[in-house]
Design a protein around this motif. Sequence first.
Motif, PDB file in Angstrom:
ATOM      1  N   ASP A  76       0.832  -1.211   0.000  1.00 23.49           N
ATOM      2  CA  ASP A  76       0.000   0.000   0.000  1.00 23.49           C
ATOM      3  C   ASP A  76       0.860   1.251   0.000  1.00 23.49           C
ATOM      4  OD1 ASP A  76      -2.572  -1.539   0.628  1.00 23.49           O
ATOM      5  OD2 ASP A  76      -1.298  -2.049   2.340  1.00 23.49           O
ATOM      6  N   LEU A  77       2.037   1.158   0.646  1.00 22.45           N
ATOM      7  CA  LEU A  77       2.954   2.281   0.757  1.00 22.45           C
ATOM      8  C   LEU A  77       4.251   1.930   0.047  1.00 22.45           C
ATOM      9  CD1 LEU A  77       2.491   3.069   4.573  1.00 22.45           C
ATOM     10  CD2 LEU A  77       1.164   3.950   2.639  1.00 22.45           C
ATOM     11  N   ILE A  78       4.897   2.946  -0.495  1.00 17.08           N
ATOM     12  CA  ILE A  78       6.174   2.770  -1.190  1.00 17.08           C
ATOM     13  C   ILE A  78       7.247   3.528  -0.406  1.00 17.08           C
ATOM     14  CG2 ILE A  78       7.447   3.113  -3.328  1.00 17.08           C
ATOM     15  CD1 ILE A  78       5.140   1.150  -3.600  1.00 17.08           C
ATOM     16  N   ALA A  79       8.307   2.812  -0.043  1.00 14.99           N
ATOM     17  CA  ALA A  79       9.446   3.424   0.656  1.00 14.99           C
ATOM     18  C   ALA A  79      10.676   3.304  -0.223  1.00 14.99           C
ATOM     19  CB  ALA A  79       9.687   2.737   1.996  1.00 14.99           C
ATOM     20  N   LYS A  80      11.332   4.416  -0.463  1.00 12.84           N
ATOM     21  CA  LYS A  80      12.550   4.413  -1.266  1.00 12.84           C
ATOM     22  C   LYS A  80      13.754   4.190  -0.348  1.00 12.84           C
ATOM     23  CE  LYS A  80      14.940   7.074  -4.836  1.00 12.84           C
ATOM     24  NZ  LYS A  80      16.177   7.395  -4.115  1.00 12.84           N
ATOM     25  N   TRP A  81      14.708   3.377  -0.831  1.00 12.86           N
ATOM     26  CA  TRP A  81      15.836   2.949   0.012  1.00 12.86           C
ATOM     27  C   TRP A  81      17.125   3.120  -0.771  1.00 12.86           C
ATOM     28  CZ3 TRP A  81      14.312   1.123   4.811  1.00 12.86           C
ATOM     29  CH2 TRP A  81      15.301   0.622   5.653  1.00 12.86           C
ATOM     30  N   ASP A  82      18.130   3.704  -0.158  1.00 10.30           N
ATOM     31  CA  ASP A  82      19.436   3.831  -0.803  1.00 10.30           C
ATOM     32  C   ASP A  82      20.350   2.693  -0.368  1.00 10.30           C
ATOM     33  OD1 ASP A  82      18.666   6.024  -2.185  1.00 10.30           O
ATOM     34  OD2 ASP A  82      19.867   7.474  -1.065  1.00 10.30           O
ATOM     35  N   ASP A  83      21.208   2.260  -1.262  1.00 11.34           N
ATOM     36  CA  ASP A  83      21.982   1.044  -1.003  1.00 11.34           C
ATOM     37  C   ASP A  83      23.151   1.239  -0.040  1.00 11.34           C
ATOM     38  OD1 ASP A  83      23.681   2.484  -2.613  1.00 11.34           O
ATOM     39  OD2 ASP A  83      23.961   0.919  -4.125  1.00 11.34           O
ATOM     40  N   ASP A  84      23.591   2.483   0.188  1.00 12.53           N
ATOM     41  CA  ASP A  84      24.803   2.662   0.994  1.00 12.53           C
ATOM     42  C   ASP A  84      24.584   3.460   2.266  1.00 12.53           C
ATOM     43  OD1 ASP A  84      24.258   5.002  -0.325  1.00 12.53           O
ATOM     44  OD2 ASP A  84      26.339   5.467  -0.829  1.00 12.53           O
ATOM     45  N   ASP A  85      23.342   3.804   2.589  1.00  4.85           N
ATOM     46  CA  ASP A  85      23.058   4.571   3.795  1.00  4.85           C
ATOM     47  C   ASP A  85      22.659   3.634   4.940  1.00  4.85           C
ATOM     48  OD1 ASP A  85      23.548   6.851   2.334  1.00  4.85           O
ATOM     49  OD2 ASP A  85      21.435   7.199   1.856  1.00  4.85           O
ATOM     50  N   TRP A  86      22.729   4.173   6.166  1.00  8.20           N
ATOM     51  CA  TRP A  86      22.378   3.395   7.344  1.00  8.20           C
ATOM     52  C   TRP A  86      20.982   3.781   7.828  1.00  8.20           C
ATOM     53  CZ3 TRP A  86      27.297   5.349   6.569  1.00  8.20           C
ATOM     54  CH2 TRP A  86      28.359   4.430   6.590  1.00  8.20           C
ATOM     55  N   TYR A  87      20.218   2.784   8.238  1.00  8.60           N
ATOM     56  CA  TYR A  87      18.847   2.983   8.707  1.00  8.60           C
ATOM     57  C   TYR A  87      18.663   2.260  10.042  1.00  8.60           C
ATOM     58  CZ  TYR A  87      17.928   4.170   3.784  1.00  8.60           C
ATOM     59  OH  TYR A  87      17.940   4.723   2.519  1.00  8.60           O
ATOM     60  N   GLY A  88      18.114   2.959  11.027  1.00  7.16           N
ATOM     61  CA  GLY A  88      17.811   2.318  12.297  1.00  7.16           C
ATOM     62  C   GLY A  88      16.651   1.355  12.164  1.00  7.16           C
ATOM     63  N   PRO A  89      16.494   0.423  13.099  1.00  8.01           N
ATOM     64  CA  PRO A  89      15.431  -0.582  13.004  1.00  8.01           C
ATOM     65  C   PRO A  89      14.024  -0.022  13.134  1.00  8.01           C
ATOM     66  CG  PRO A  89      16.603  -0.780  15.083  1.00  8.01           C
ATOM     67  CD  PRO A  89      17.381   0.191  14.250  1.00  8.01           C
ATOM     68  N   GLU A  90      13.872   1.223  13.625  1.00  6.69           N
ATOM     69  CA  GLU A  90      12.551   1.848  13.733  1.00  6.69           C
ATOM     70  C   GLU A  90      12.309   2.849  12.602  1.00  6.69           C
ATOM     71  OE1 GLU A  90      10.403   1.258  16.230  1.00  6.69           O
ATOM     72  OE2 GLU A  90      11.573   0.400  17.868  1.00  6.69           O
ATOM     73  N   GLY A 119      16.538   9.141   0.123  1.00  9.35           N
ATOM     74  CA  GLY A 119      16.575   7.750   0.551  1.00  9.35           C
ATOM     75  C   GLY A 119      15.631   7.426   1.680  1.00  9.35           C
ATOM     76  N   THR A 120      14.801   8.397   2.092  1.00 12.06           N
ATOM     77  CA  THR A 120      13.859   8.165   3.192  1.00 12.06           C
ATOM     78  C   THR A 120      12.413   8.422   2.781  1.00 12.06           C
ATOM     79  OG1 THR A 120      13.922  10.434   4.078  1.00 12.06           O
ATOM     80  CG2 THR A 120      15.655   8.918   4.803  1.00 12.06           C
ATOM     81  N   ILE A 121      12.146   8.552   1.505  1.00  9.28           N
ATOM     82  CA  ILE A 121      10.798   8.858   1.032  1.00  9.28           C
ATOM     83  C   ILE A 121       9.840   7.711   1.365  1.00  9.28           C
ATOM     84  CG2 ILE A 121       9.403   9.022  -1.078  1.00  9.28           C
ATOM     85  CD1 ILE A 121      11.630  10.756  -2.263  1.00  9.28           C
ATOM     86  N   GLY A 157      17.381   8.386  13.058  1.00 10.21           N
ATOM     87  CA  GLY A 157      17.500   6.972  12.731  1.00 10.21           C
ATOM     88  C   GLY A 157      17.996   6.731  11.320  1.00 10.21           C
ATOM     89  N   TYR A 158      18.741   7.697  10.780  1.00 17.84           N
ATOM     90  CA  TYR A 158      19.223   7.605   9.401  1.00 17.84           C
ATOM     91  C   TYR A 158      20.569   8.298   9.306  1.00 17.84           C
ATOM     92  CZ  TYR A 158      19.472   8.804   4.386  1.00 17.84           C
ATOM     93  OH  TYR A 158      19.877   8.981   3.079  1.00 17.84           O
ATOM     94  N   VAL A 159      21.505   7.670   8.594  1.00 14.65           N
ATOM     95  CA  VAL A 159      22.814   8.280   8.339  1.00 14.65           C
ATOM     96  C   VAL A 159      23.087   8.229   6.844  1.00 14.65           C
ATOM     97  CG1 VAL A 159      25.298   8.182   8.753  1.00 14.65           C
ATOM     98  CG2 VAL A 159      23.720   7.612  10.614  1.00 14.65           C
ATOM     99  N   LEU A 160      23.293   9.395   6.273  1.00 15.48           N
ATOM    100  CA  LEU A 160      23.641   9.502   4.858  1.00 15.48           C
ATOM    101  C   LEU A 160      25.143   9.281   4.697  1.00 15.48           C
ATOM    102  CD1 LEU A 160      22.795  10.480   1.910  1.00 15.48           C
ATOM    103  CD2 LEU A 160      23.570  12.739   2.676  1.00 15.48           C
ATOM    104  N   ARG A 161      25.513   8.420   3.759  1.00 16.67           N
ATOM    105  CA  ARG A 161      26.926   8.188   3.486  1.00 16.67           C
ATOM    106  C   ARG A 161      27.335   8.987   2.236  1.00 16.67           C
ATOM    107  NH1 ARG A 161      29.986   3.053   3.789  1.00 16.67           N
ATOM    108  NH2 ARG A 161      27.978   1.977   3.965  1.00 16.67           N
ATOM    109  N   ARG A 162      28.436   9.699   2.355  1.00 15.42           N
ATOM    110  CA  ARG A 162      28.993  10.417   1.205  1.00 15.42           C
ATOM    111  C   ARG A 162      30.396   9.894   0.928  1.00 15.42           C
ATOM    112  NH1 ARG A 162      25.357  12.801  -1.925  1.00 15.42           N
ATOM    113  NH2 ARG A 162      27.104  13.915  -2.867  1.00 15.42           N
ATOM    114  N   THR A 163      30.593   9.435  -0.299  1.00 15.14           N
ATOM    115  CA  THR A 163      31.913   8.999  -0.748  1.00 15.14           C
ATOM    116  C   THR A 163      32.416   9.983  -1.797  1.00 15.14           C
ATOM    117  OG1 THR A 163      30.902   7.562  -2.404  1.00 15.14           O
ATOM    118  CG2 THR A 163      31.404   6.583  -0.260  1.00 15.14           C
ATOM    119  N   GLY A 164      33.429   9.605  -2.513  1.00 16.34           N
ATOM    120  CA  GLY A 164      34.019  10.529  -3.487  1.00 16.34           C
ATOM    121  C   GLY A 164      33.163  10.780  -4.702  1.00 16.34           C
ATOM    122  N   GLY A 165      32.236   9.888  -5.039  1.00 16.39           N
ATOM    123  CA  GLY A 165      31.437  10.076  -6.240  1.00 16.39           C
ATOM    124  C   GLY A 165      30.414   8.972  -6.358  1.00 16.39           C
TER     125      GLY A 165
END
Length: 682
Positions: free
Chosen positions: A512-526, A575-577, A619-627
Amino acid sequence: MITTVLRHALRARGGEPAVLCHTGAETRADLAGLPTAPGDLLLDLDAQPPGQPVFDDDRVAGLVAVVAATTTDLNRVLTSAVHLPRAVHVVAALVATPGHQEPPVPVGPGMGQWRDLQELRVRRVDRRGWVCELFFPNAIETAPVLDAVLHGTRGRRRGPALAPLAALNGTEAALWRPGDTGAHGVAAQGPVPLRRVTPVADLALRLHDHETPPAWTDEAVPALDRTSTDTDSWDGLTGPDGHTRAAGIADTAVVRAAHTSTDPVQRIAPVDETTVNPTGFAKAENGPLGELTLHGDRAVIRQGRKDLVTVAPDGTVTDVDLAHLRHLRGVRVDWTGHSGPRAAVRAVASLAAGGVPLVSDPVPAWAAGLGRPLTELLANAAEADLSDRLAREEHSVRLRRAALRTHGLRSRWRALAAEAGVPVPAGPRISVILCTRRPEMVGFALAQIARQRGVDLETVLTLHGFPAALPRVRAAIDAYRATGLPITVHEAPADQVFGSVLNDSVARACGDLIAKWDDDDWYGPEHLSDLVLARTYSGAELVGTGQDFVFLQEVDLTVWRSRESETTTRFIAGGTILTDRVVLEETGGFRPLPRAIDTQLLIAVARGGGRVHRTHGLGYVLRRTGGGHTWSEDMAYFLHNYARQWSGWRPSSLLEGEPAPLGIGNAQEQPVGATQHTGGHP
């Protein structure tokens, strides 16, 4: 101003009677001295039981006016307003509203009921109040008009429906079912009325005093019984010294009276999360400390010698009350300062649901209705933490989670349905959309999804430009399936544009709901359950978090930007939509672009009249790398205006560390950039 509007309305109403209603603290004064005529009625909606019509016949009113102290008060009495007479002129006045609220521009019904509307006026009263007037050539049902006005303060969406359908008996019944114009009044002994051959409700709730209620006569619809808040006042239970004794009571008649059920939580009237919620939370760690205590015969929240809020005898805390407390760093709970056990529990639960940081002495036994999660949080809270911005917000988030999930309106009624054996629809399923070009990140990302709790979810994994047959990818997928969670795997060609790939992923989703997820970020269990809570209380079309915590991998640095949260916004972390499938349909889905697709979706939602709500970002950490990011900002962007920074990976404690990537057999096989960190609170 409100009195002036009502004077003009009374003079223009013709020969029909007027019904002047008030709800909430000190609103009766707005109706004093008005030029009323014989046959006019002055009505206290807070004392109006459901099912009791205002007129015995089908008379039409020339004017129905409702003066509400706050939006919370107006929402509560909608349940009783269904028995107001039809009218040609309806006035809804809000004495005060919180600063974050939309003006009460009515959201009209969809069946053509207002096609002959003649005039609509919406005017501001002083700084925080509003008056809305509607004029019709023929009499119209009053309650749907009030509902439309109230709905306008929340935007277009109503949020998840309240189930099951309810029949109510007793003056305090509106506390248990605020905002529900579909609730029906019922006689104390039943039966539930029929609409043709079908009962109008699936569950009846009876609110009464100490006397044993009459036997329930309806065999088709079950009934539950609760007692009114005023039946356990301290003076009535323990005598004149009840307030003094309250904090030390352990095993007395008071405790037994307050705990007449094996689950005392279910004896407490719920918190109306549509108005009492964390929206408007402020980062006020340098503010003064308030106290919930007793002043005279009323419970109040004081700052020094100033009363900021007077708590209603039934424990109701309003949205405007919360707005008056946002400058405080927290509130200390004095357990002697209440009119009775259930009122005290309800007030504390409401403050917690509103995100107010609370501290207290040990919670007394009679307050077991708070529930174990809230009790433990209060027991472990330290006043010193309220002066630390991060610790204060973490405490607030934990409190609001516990209060909304334990005492929220929808949670309470699902529990009541379970007690009565009435089935209700399942909660929404979330489809997590994970699209990646990096085989080495699949196990890392799936591990973040697998530890989500408190939600029903599925995953749609789209491999953009590589096959699922790669050993490390296959191992990660197999390990995820071993958890029992459903997953759909889709392989997209490398040359397909990213936005189009996401739309294909949504097409394969069943939720019913759509959640967008990024492959390299950290997400808390809640993470997902917090978003679902925010969707419920905000009424927004799309919810997400800010980019509060950012890990700059190139320099091994974590920054906390401490963005404003619990607010309407134009920007959230892509990444949190979280949004409904229908919103994606209404906005045209993701644009077929290689980058900036999240921003384009937010723009489309706003352009369509929707709202975006940003909840907390702890409950979310964005990861930034070189590119390799679709959002191309350099490192300097994230180093501006930060609140704190730490060497290494230092998330909020709400992230609860980092799970091991799925499908990784040993440390040597871990993907680059997914090294395990010790985590923990900074």
